[in-house]
Structures are given as structure tokens and as C-alpha cells.
Design a protein around this motif. Structure first.
Motif, PDB file in Angstrom:
ATOM      1  N   GLU A 355       0.826  -1.212   0.000  1.00 43.92           N
ATOM      2  CA  GLU A 355       0.000   0.000   0.000  1.00 43.92           C
ATOM      3  C   GLU A 355       0.860   1.263   0.000  1.00 43.92           C
ATOM      4  O   GLU A 355       0.522   2.256  -0.643  1.00 43.92           O
ATOM      5  N   ALA A 356       1.975   1.228   0.726  1.00 47.57           N
ATOM      6  CA  ALA A 356       2.829   2.410   0.799  1.00 47.57           C
ATOM      7  C   ALA A 356       3.443   2.731  -0.557  1.00 47.57           C
ATOM      8  O   ALA A 356       3.511   3.899  -0.974  1.00 47.57           O
ATOM      9  N   MET A 357       3.879   1.716  -1.280  1.00 45.07           N
ATOM     10  CA  MET A 357       4.462   1.965  -2.595  1.00 45.07           C
ATOM     11  C   MET A 357       3.386   2.384  -3.596  1.00 45.07           C
ATOM     12  O   MET A 357       3.633   3.225  -4.470  1.00 45.07           O
ATOM     13  N   ALA A 358       2.190   1.824  -3.471  1.00 43.62           N
ATOM     14  CA  ALA A 358       1.092   2.255  -4.335  1.00 43.62           C
ATOM     15  C   ALA A 358       0.792   3.729  -4.117  1.00 43.62           C
ATOM     16  O   ALA A 358       0.570   4.486  -5.074  1.00 43.62           O
ATOM     17  N   ALA A 359       0.794   4.165  -2.867  1.00 40.82           N
ATOM     18  CA  ALA A 359       0.549   5.574  -2.568  1.00 40.82           C
ATOM     19  C   ALA A 359       1.659   6.450  -3.121  1.00 40.82           C
ATOM     20  O   ALA A 359       1.413   7.561  -3.611  1.00 40.82           O
ATOM     21  N   ALA A 360       2.908   5.952  -3.086  1.00 39.86           N
ATOM     22  CA  ALA A 360       4.039   6.727  -3.592  1.00 39.86           C
ATOM     23  C   ALA A 360       3.920   7.002  -5.089  1.00 39.86           C
ATOM     24  O   ALA A 360       4.375   8.044  -5.571  1.00 39.86           O
ATOM     25  N   PRO A 410       8.187  -2.674   2.995  1.00 40.94           N
ATOM     26  CA  PRO A 410       8.539  -4.049   3.379  1.00 40.94           C
ATOM     27  C   PRO A 410       7.838  -5.119   2.559  1.00 40.94           C
ATOM     28  O   PRO A 410       8.431  -6.165   2.263  1.00 40.94           O
ATOM     29  N   ALA A 411       6.576  -4.905   2.182  1.00 36.81           N
ATOM     30  CA  ALA A 411       5.851  -5.946   1.436  1.00 36.81           C
ATOM     31  C   ALA A 411       6.476  -6.174   0.068  1.00 36.81           C
ATOM     32  O   ALA A 411       6.641  -7.317  -0.375  1.00 36.81           O
ATOM     33  N   ALA A 412       6.831  -5.095  -0.639  1.00 36.72           N
ATOM     34  CA  ALA A 412       7.422  -5.226  -1.974  1.00 36.72           C
ATOM     35  C   ALA A 412       8.763  -5.937  -1.909  1.00 36.72           C
ATOM     36  O   ALA A 412       9.049  -6.834  -2.717  1.00 36.72           O
ATOM     37  N   ILE A 413       9.604  -5.536  -0.961  1.00 36.59           N
ATOM     38  CA  ILE A 413      10.938  -6.135  -0.880  1.00 36.59           C
ATOM     39  C   ILE A 413      10.832  -7.589  -0.423  1.00 36.59           C
ATOM     40  O   ILE A 413      11.576  -8.455  -0.893  1.00 36.59           O
ATOM     41  N   ARG A 414       9.891  -7.889   0.480  1.00 39.14           N
ATOM     42  CA  ARG A 414       9.724  -9.275   0.930  1.00 39.14           C
ATOM     43  C   ARG A 414       9.346 -10.188  -0.228  1.00 39.14           C
ATOM     44  O   ARG A 414       9.817 -11.338  -0.308  1.00 39.14           O
ATOM     45  N   LEU A 415       8.520  -9.701  -1.151  1.00 38.28           N
ATOM     46  CA  LEU A 415       8.103 -10.553  -2.271  1.00 38.28           C
ATOM     47  C   LEU A 415       9.300 -10.974  -3.124  1.00 38.28           C
ATOM     48  O   LEU A 415       9.455 -12.157  -3.447  1.00 38.28           O
TER      49      LEU A 415
END
Length: 571
Positions: A355-360, A410-415
Motif C-alpha cells: 500500500e505504501a508503494m502504491a501511494a508513492a 517491506p511488502a514489496a521487498i519481501r516478495l
């Protein structure tokens, strides 16, 4: 309704109507609704009549590239198809179908017999000659197309996610239709302008040997290096000459040479650039690939394991900027050049549900948004960090920035980290819709076995770790690149439908139509009066592709679209 076309025998094609609602019937082969034998010469008219009817057929055949070009040559288009060869590859390897009979069967003729031969020919697959050979599939041991279709339907129904797979197979088959149409229509190309560009950069076309500019640069290189017989096209010779002249070069790669200071470096870099142009897109390329004002490369959908396309020749996937001014719309027509901005990072955003990267990236440049989030301090760093995350760069600037990126997203990098670890263990990873990576080969297995054996050495262990990390970098990027390829297929398929709807019933090349595709970029050739409608279609299709893959997740896939006369004016 599905209409299955099977290879002709003595000039006859067998057409079989199948009701897809009957495919799921247990323990029974769905009966054919009806069938007909059609003379080969009558086949295009038959297809055209079915397309004009109310049933909206989905054509089923073994290989789109062997059937569809003949219909296009006769002025006939089809809306939908099932390309059994392309679908078989996906279903055979996907983790979603791993337990099905199709995936667990021993390798058979469908795994090898229909793989395309990479021909360096600009005239491959142009007419009915592919269909004129008698069909002896059964005699050769290959199950019929009908048997293969039913096996694929069984595998989809038994898969872990039939909906995702059906979308992927429909998109892959649509891509096969688009590839044939791209070759048939061709990219508008001015051979005279290309010749002028080459002459400006290289000098007049020589009867033999190097063009004048390259010959002058050769003399300059020989003088700087005191090497009167130097062949500048031989990297080993150039490297030895540089070292003899006191230039501490470790290779002749351009990025390595740019680090060095010596009068020979500038002309050597210029020679390399111009020589590359001559080799890839010089006069020989012009003679071989431009016909009747069109560039018609032979695209191979799914030609790369990630689902990206390849070509059999012509270099369509790397048309250099130096020659793009030769791509010129016909009089009264325009080119709409469209590309998806920062596609792979946005795909990663949606895949991971970050969600944070989507908002960015919402409503703005994603890299600028990453800077605004406080993760990094400038746009260049944001780009370097994201590329490092997707491609596994662990040293230098990427390695330094990764911890900050991990804390912010964190979610993007974890994937991607999870995908990398799976690859290091020798496991498959899978795209959004269900395309899976290949397993590492026997050499990889042998290296891992040697490292874990009782007599393993430190060298064995280093080799195994190195190969594991290399495969992990591949799987890390696979999940992103393969999903981006799926988005691009859905984008093109939806755009194709929208372009067709602008001028219903028109011959392909008389109305707006796709003429070029490069991973995340398309070009549409359109009559000038439809240009703005094409731009709207480009944007609408991108939005639809995002929703097809990721539903309502709030990630944006912005697309730029320029209406130009020449490809060179688009950027």
C-alpha cells in the motif's frame, strides 16, 4: 462456441464445432456438435462467414503462426483463438497445474514437435504453404488437436486457480494473433530515409569493405596505438593493443573504456557505436527486412521463459534511436507511440500488495514518490534502489540503499526476497496469472550435490553458493518480469479490441492497427482523424489490463501516448 481446425489431408481441412460448456463432463469426451470438411481454397471464406455470424467463435488450432497469416493475406481477421502450442507450454510447466495429468505425463510430441524453428528469414509464415503439407500427426505419434484441447481443459479445471490460468491462456493466444497481424501490416518504414541516415553517420555505402567514416576511425586507432595492422572489430586484438600502449584496460566493453583516459578512447568508443549500427541495422539489414515500405519482423510470442516476446530476425526488439526517424507514418496517417511508465516497479507494487508503494506512485512519477516518502534523498537513488531490488544487486549504491527501501516498503521487498530464496533452493516461482519459471539444470543440481557430499571441498561449496545466488537473482526478477509481460499482453489484447471497434468490419490495414510492440511500448498506425480516439483507447486499455490482473488494488499504470509523424519525434 469453439471451432477446431485440424491440419489438412490432401487439400482438406476438418472443422469441428465443440461446445465449451461440455468440456467439464466427467468420464466422457464431449461430443462434437457437428463437423465439416473444407477445401483448402475455401478456408478463408469459411472463416470469414463464421466470424460474421452470431456465435463469436473461438478458433482452436495447433499453431497460430501456421494458420492465421493465410487468412490475413485473404483479408480475413479472427477475433479470438486458442493456440494449443503456446497454451501447452504454460500448462505443462505451471505450479498451478503441477499435479494434473498433462503436467505429469512423460514428454511427448506436443512438447517438441511444435516448437518454432528460429529462421532468419523475413518471409517466414506468409501464406498457405504451411497448411499444404499432408497432416500425418497421428502417424507421427502426436495426439490430435482435439485430444490436446480436452487434455488442456482437464488441466485447467483441476488446477489450483482456473480463473487466473484462463486469463493467461486467453492473453497468450491473443498475443499470437497480434504477432501475426504485426507482421502482416508491418511498421511503416522509409528505406530512403534510412539510407540517408546511414550515409550521414557512416559515409556513402561502399562496394566492399568498411564505410568511409569507419575506415577513417580505423586509421586513427592504428595511429594512436602504433598498431598498423589492428583489426578494430576484434576485441582480443584491441585489448592487446591497448595494453601494449600503456592503457590499463581490462576489457573492451564500452562502460569499462569510459573509465580510462587516453586519446584513443573517444575514437574507439565512436567506432564501436557506429560499427554496432552497421552490423545490426546497416545496408544489409535494409536490403533484407524492408519491403514495400514496411518492416515486417517475425515475432515469437512467449519466446522467452518469462513470457516476453522474441523475434526470428530483424532486431525488432532493439530498434536503435539512430534509425527511428525512418519510421514514418503514411500520408494522411499518424503514429500513436505509447509506453507504460515504470511498468516493472508498478507490477511489483501490485504483486506484493504494498500500500505504501502504491501511494508513492499515485498520480505522479513513482521514483519521485519514493523520494517524497523519505526512503531516499533523490530520484536517481530511488531508481537505482528499485532496480537493485528487482535484479538482485547487493553491492555498491544499490546495496547501500536497500535497507532504507526495505524499511519504507517491506511488502514489496519481501516478495522479491522470497522469490530469490525459492530460486536458491532450486524451486519454481510463478507469475501473477500462472506462468512458472523453469527449474535449474543438471549442472546446477550436480554443483549442489557436490557441495553437500561427504567429500565436498571449499571450492565445491563456493561454486554451489555462487550458482544458487545466480539462480536466485533469476527467480527474483522472473516473478516481476513475467507478470509485466502478462500485463502487456492484456493491454495489447484490449487495445486491439478497441481499435477494431473504431471502424467495424474494416480490413486490418485500412483502419487503426497495431504495428509495433516492445515489452512495454506499442505503436499504432492510424488515419489522422482517429488519432485522438486511439490515444483514449490506449489509456483505457491500460486501465483495463490493471484491473484484469489486480482487481481493485489501488495501483496505477500510467501510459504516455504521443501522436507523431515519425517514431523519432515521440520522445
Amino acid at each position: 462456441m469453439h471451432i477446431l481446425l485440424e491440419r489438412p489431408d490432401r487439400g482438406v481441412v476438418r472443422a469441428t464445432w465443440l461446445d465449451p460448456s461440455r468440456f467439464a463432463e466427467a468420464d466422457a469426451e464431449p461430443p462434437a456438435e457437428r463437423s465439416a470438411d473444407i477445401d483448402l481454397d475455401d478456408l478463408p471464406a469459411f472463416v470469414e462467414a463464421q466470424e460474421a455470424g452470431d456465435e463469436r467463435p473461438r478458433w482452436v488450432w495447433d499453431d497460430t503462426s501456421a494458420w492465421y497469416p493465410a487468412f490475413l493475406a485473404a483479408g480475413v481477421r479472427v477475433e479470438r483463438c486458442v493456440d494449443l502450442r503456446l497454451c501447452h507450454v504454460i500448462l505443462r510447466n505451471s505450479t498451478l497445474t503441477a499435479r494434473t495429468r498433462l503436467a505429469t505425463a512423460e514428454p511427448g510430441p506436443w512438447d517438441v514437435a511444435l516448437q518454432p524453428e528460429l529462421e532468419q528469414s523475413p518471409t517466414a509464415h506468409t501464406a498457405l504453404f504451411d497448411l499444404e503439407q499432408p497432416a500425418d500427426a497421428l502417424a507421427a505419434g502426436r495426439p490430435s488437436a482435439r485430444t490436446e484441447l480436452l487434455a488442456q481443459e482437464e488441466a485447467i479445471a483441476a488446477s489450483a486457480d482456473p480463473g487466473r490460468l484462463r486469463l493467461l491462456l486467453a492473453a497468450e493466444s491473443a498475443g499470437a494473433l497480434i504477432a501475426a497481424e504485426l507482421q502482416h501490416a508491418g511498421l511503416p518504414y522509409r528505406a530512403d530515409r534510412h539510407d540517408e541516415l546511414l550515409t550521414e553517420l557512416l559515409g556513402p555505402r561502399p562496394a566492399y569493405g568498411r564505410p568511409a567514416v569507419l575506415e577513417a576511425l580505423t586509421r586513427e586507432l592504428r595511429e594512436h596505438l602504433d598498431a598498423p595492422d589492428l583489426n578494430p572489430d576484434s576485441p582480443p586484438e584491441v585489448l592487446k593493443a591497448l595494453q601494449r600502449a600503456g592503457v590499463m584496460a581490462v576489457s573492451t566493453r564500452s562502460w569499462e573504456l569510459r573509465k580510462l583516459e587516453h586519446p584513443v578512447i573517444e575514437p574507439l568508443l565512436r567506432y564501436k557505436k557506429l560499427s554496432r549500427l552497421l552490423t545490426a541495422n546497416g545496408w544489409a539489414w535494409l536490403d533484407a527486412w524492408i519491403r514495400d515500405g514496411r518492416f515486417r519482423p517475425d515475432y515469437i510470442p512467449g519466446g522467452v521463459v518469462t513470457g516476453r516476446w522474441a523475434t526470428r530476425g530483424g532486431g525488432a526488439l532493439q530498434l536503435p534511436k539512430q534509425v527511428r526517424s525512418a519510421v514514418v507514418a503514411d500520408p494522411g496517417w499518424k503514429l500513436v507511440v505509447a509506453d507504460a511508465a515504470q511498468l516493472e516497479p508498478r507490477i511489483l507494487t501490485a504483486l506484493s500488495g504494498d500500500e505504501a508503494m502504491a501511494a508513492a506512485g499515485r498520480g505522479k512519477d513513482l521514483y519521485e514518490g519514493i523520494v517524497a516518502s523519505g526512503a531516499v534523498d533523490e530520484r536517481a537513488h530511488a531508481k537505482v534502489a528499485m532496480l537493485g531490488a528487482m535484479y538482485g544487486a547487493t553491492t555498491g549504491e544499490s546495496g547501500r540503499l536497500m535497507p532504507r527501501l526495505t524499511r519504507a516498503f517491506p511488502a514489496a521487498i519481501r516478495l522479491v526476497e522470497d522469490a530469490a530464496r525459492a530460486g536458491e533452493r532450486g524451486e519454481k516461482v510463478t507469475s501473477r496469472l500462472g506462468r512458472s519459471s523453469p527449474l535449474p539444470g543438471p549442472a546446477w543440481d550436480a554443483a549442489q550435490a557436490a557441495a553437500s557430499g561427504p567429500d565436498s571441498t571449499e571450492a565445491d561449496e563456493r561454486r554451489a553458493r555462487s550458482q544458487a545466488r545466480d539462480w536466485g537473482r533469476f527467480t527474483r526478477n522472473f516473478v516481476v518480469q513475467a507478470s509485466a509481460a502478462e500485463w502487456a499482453l492484456c493491454w495489447m489484447a484490449e487495445l486491439r479490441n478497441r481499435l477494431t471497434a473504431l471502424v467495424p468490419g474494416a480490413v486490418l490495414t485500412d483502419a487503426p492497427h497495431l504495428v509495433y510492440f516492445l515489452h512495454d511500448e506499442v505503436i499504432v498506425h492510424t488515419p489522422e482523424q482517429y488519432a485522438e480516439e486511439v490515444v483514449a483507447a490506449v489509456h483505457a486499455a491500460a486501465g483495463k489490463a490493471g484491473r484484469l490482473l489486480f482487481g481493485g488494488f489501488p495501483v496505477e499504470f500510467p501510459v504516455t501516448a504521443a501522436v507523431v509523424d515519425s517514431y523519432a519525434d515521440a520522445k
